[in-house]
Design an enzyme around this catalytic site. Structure first.
Site: not given
Length: 209
Positions: A100-101
């Site tokens: 993800c981030t």
């Protein structure tokens, strides 16, 4: 094999536990749960996890796994110790990975400059601003770095990594063990297909409006 899972306040739980479930059962793997300091910390949903070692305690892991966060803009500003550790630990690691981030943290550490990488669709612009060549693929392998898209893609990343560490047969066996055969109740929708109405509905849900 030492696998370091980097923890920090506000991280997304599944970003860590997805690849952890894939990797941790293999004999010979030692998992390290590291943060700026030891002790409990709250994820972005309030669930608490415990860091059992500090960054300085694990300077040269074989594998690095960095989860993302729903609070990624704040995390980029706050987690300077994590970013510094990533910059120092990456050169000696066999694999550096993110979910993800988490890729924005890798990028801030200078690891993704000029590399292809992916992230949650809501952070693609930021990832590009930080120097990465942004991909919309679910998992991206570029040299010794593997990045995964949003949250659930961490399982895919873990299996991709397992195949490179121990071979495809082992990765397939792990996939069978965790019974990873997704059949979502709704037709899978990517950010490109969602349309503005769905994105607006998501914003309303997350903001409590």
């Amino acid at each position: 094999m030492d696998i370091a899972f980097a923890l920090y306040p506000g991280m997304t739980l599944l970003d860590m536990t997805g690849p952890h479930e894939v990797l941790a059962h293999v004999p010979g793997v030692d998992c390290h749960y590291i943060a700026a300091r030891t002790g409990p910390l709250a994820c972005d949903t309030g669930f608490q996890v415990t860091a059992t070692a500090a960054f300085a305690d694990v300077p040269r892991p074989d594998v690095i796994v960095v989860p993302g966060s729903g609070e990624f803009a704040r995390v980029l500003e706050d987690e300077t110790e994590l970013v510094d550790w990533l910059a120092a630990a990456h050169p000696s690691a066999t694999w550096t990975t993110s979910v993800c981030t988490g890729s924005t943290l890798l990028a801030k550490a200078g690891i993704l400059t000029g590399r292809a990488a992916t992230t949650h669709w809501g952070a693609r612009d930021l990832l590009g601003e930080l120097g990465a060549e942004v991909s919309t693929d679910r998992v991206v392998v570029d040299g010794d770095v593997i990045t995964a898209a949003g949250v659930s893609a961490g399982i895919d990343m873990g299996l991709t990594l397992a195949a490179r560490l121990w071979g495809e047969e082992t990765a397939r066996a792990i996939q069978l063990f965790i019974e990873y055969a997704p059949e979502p109740p709704f037709t899978p929708v990517g950010a490109e297909d969602a349309g503005p109405e769905m994105v607006e509905a998501l914003d309303r849900i997350l903001s409590g409006a």
